[in-house]
Design a protein around this motif. Sequence first.
Motif, PDB file in Angstrom:
ATOM      1  N   ALA A  21       0.741  -1.203  -0.009  1.00  0.00           N
ATOM      2  CA  ALA A  21      -0.048  -0.046   0.102  1.00  0.00           C
ATOM      3  C   ALA A  21       0.796   1.420  -0.138  1.00  0.00           C
ATOM      4  O   ALA A  21       0.757   2.328  -0.821  1.00  0.00           O
ATOM      5  N   ARG A  24       2.466   1.787  -3.350  1.00  0.00           N
ATOM      6  CA  ARG A  24       1.735   2.303  -4.301  1.00  0.00           C
ATOM      7  C   ARG A  24       1.220   3.795  -4.418  1.00  0.00           C
ATOM      8  O   ARG A  24       0.555   4.154  -5.314  1.00  0.00           O
ATOM      9  N   ASN A  25       1.201   4.101  -3.247  1.00  0.00           N
ATOM     10  CA  ASN A  25       0.830   5.603  -3.059  1.00  0.00           C
ATOM     11  C   ASN A  25       1.566   6.564  -3.770  1.00  0.00           C
ATOM     12  O   ASN A  25       2.877   6.366  -3.468  1.00  0.00           O
ATOM     13  N   HIS A 124     -13.376  -0.140   3.410  1.00  0.00           N
ATOM     14  CA  HIS A 124     -14.032  -0.978   2.337  1.00  0.00           C
ATOM     15  C   HIS A 124     -15.157  -0.336   1.740  1.00  0.00           C
ATOM     16  O   HIS A 124     -15.831   0.303   2.144  1.00  0.00           O
ATOM     17  N   ASP A 282     -15.728  -4.092  -4.936  1.00  0.00           N
ATOM     18  CA  ASP A 282     -14.297  -4.476  -5.469  1.00  0.00           C
ATOM     19  C   ASP A 282     -14.084  -5.480  -4.124  1.00  0.00           C
ATOM     20  O   ASP A 282     -14.139  -4.744  -2.863  1.00  0.00           O
ATOM     21  N   ASN A 284     -11.003  -6.641  -3.626  1.00  0.00           N
ATOM     22  CA  ASN A 284      -9.440  -6.563  -3.107  1.00  0.00           C
ATOM     23  C   ASN A 284      -9.256  -5.922  -1.746  1.00  0.00           C
ATOM     24  O   ASN A 284      -9.433  -4.462  -1.835  1.00  0.00           O
ATOM     25  N   ASP A 286      -6.888  -5.149  -0.077  1.00  0.00           N
ATOM     26  CA  ASP A 286      -5.403  -4.374  -0.087  1.00  0.00           C
ATOM     27  C   ASP A 286      -5.951  -2.877  -0.453  1.00  0.00           C
ATOM     28  O   ASP A 286      -5.425  -1.806  -0.058  1.00  0.00           O
ATOM     29  N   ARG A 287      -7.152  -2.614  -0.957  1.00  0.00           N
ATOM     30  CA  ARG A 287      -7.553  -1.252  -1.445  1.00  0.00           C
ATOM     31  C   ARG A 287      -8.096  -0.481  -0.280  1.00  0.00           C
ATOM     32  O   ARG A 287      -7.731   0.692  -0.291  1.00  0.00           O
ATOM     33  N   SER A 288      -8.365  -1.118   0.875  1.00  0.00           N
ATOM     34  CA  SER A 288      -9.163  -0.488   1.943  1.00  0.00           C
ATOM     35  C   SER A 288      -7.682   0.118   2.780  1.00  0.00           C
ATOM     36  O   SER A 288      -7.843   1.079   3.376  1.00  0.00           O
ATOM     37  N   GLU A 290      -5.156   1.110   1.197  1.00  0.00           N
ATOM     38  CA  GLU A 290      -4.666   2.237   0.593  1.00  0.00           C
ATOM     39  C   GLU A 290      -5.385   3.291   0.778  1.00  0.00           C
ATOM     40  O   GLU A 290      -4.718   4.534   1.048  1.00  0.00           O
ATOM     41  N   ARG A 291      -6.746   3.297   0.813  1.00  0.00           N
ATOM     42  CA  ARG A 291      -7.648   4.459   1.418  1.00  0.00           C
ATOM     43  C   ARG A 291      -7.321   4.849   2.861  1.00  0.00           C
ATOM     44  O   ARG A 291      -7.205   6.026   3.076  1.00  0.00           O
TER      45      ARG A 291
END
Length: 312
Positions: A21, A24-25, A124, A282, A284, A286-288, A290-291
């Motif tokens: 995470a 990717r930011n 999420h 979604d 995934n 891992d998006r949580s 990232e947010r």
Amino acid sequence: MDTLNFILIGAGGMGKRWAGAISRNAHTKLCAVIDTDLERAKKVSDEFGAEAHGSLESVGEFDAAVVVLPHNLLAETGKKILTLGKHVIVEKPAARTLQELTEVVALAKEKHRTFMVAYNHRFHPSSLEAKKLIDEGFIGKPMFMRAVYGFGGRPDYEKEWRHKKEISGGGELIDQGVHLIDFARWFLGDIAEAKGMLENAFWKSGVEDNAFVLLQHASGAVSSLHASWSQWKATYALEIEGTDGYIRIEGLGKKYGGTERVYYAKRKDDFSAPEEQMIECDTNADRSLERTLDEFVSAIQEKREPKPSGED
């Protein structure tokens, strides 16, 4: 926006997800991965182009840290980072006790640094959609929330650190149950009264494997929560009923049903079956993370408390 140099403390499974995470930011750079198991740190650092260290003391300059360690080390390490004048995210529950966490929150204020607890479930897509519907008044006044969250463990699960109270601070309630408590307050408002029962029904370790909680909110709404380490089919289900309609979340990605969906509908005036709508989310997870990181970075840049904050 300047790039923030991050270190990651803890290179286990969750730590590796956080490393991804951070990498990717667009506004963060992973500089170092720290773990007492240097080989484990090196595996993660090599994958994401960072340095590997066996201790915090050997790390150079950085701006912020993500702490992913057993519960007994979260508050202690958070205070170390804040003492250095750096910003910090710690994994939930952030401490074993209220007193431990209170000290960290006070230190963050004293040092004028951003401290955030990583309740990533808030980020999420299903949670964000539910919160939006509630805030827009779609379901009217919330009356009650029901939630079940749990899985069945794994072989020798009772021997892991989560079952040792001196390390974990408690069992399933402080592990997964805290997410449900956080949701109850986030969706339905402050809590006025709490009751519950803890059971050691299957694993027979030093902590509870099932927690049953009833919360009375200041608004009068009630939340009924069940967190379980003996849910043989991993389950995540959350429902909020309001005076005008309802919201139901089913699944939380790969482990919990393989899907993540939000169902919602308005109550009909004649009380016949409502016309339900569905949002496919979604899956995934891992998006949580990232947010969560986006919110942390924004809070630092805007010099405000993150949501959720240490006070939350």
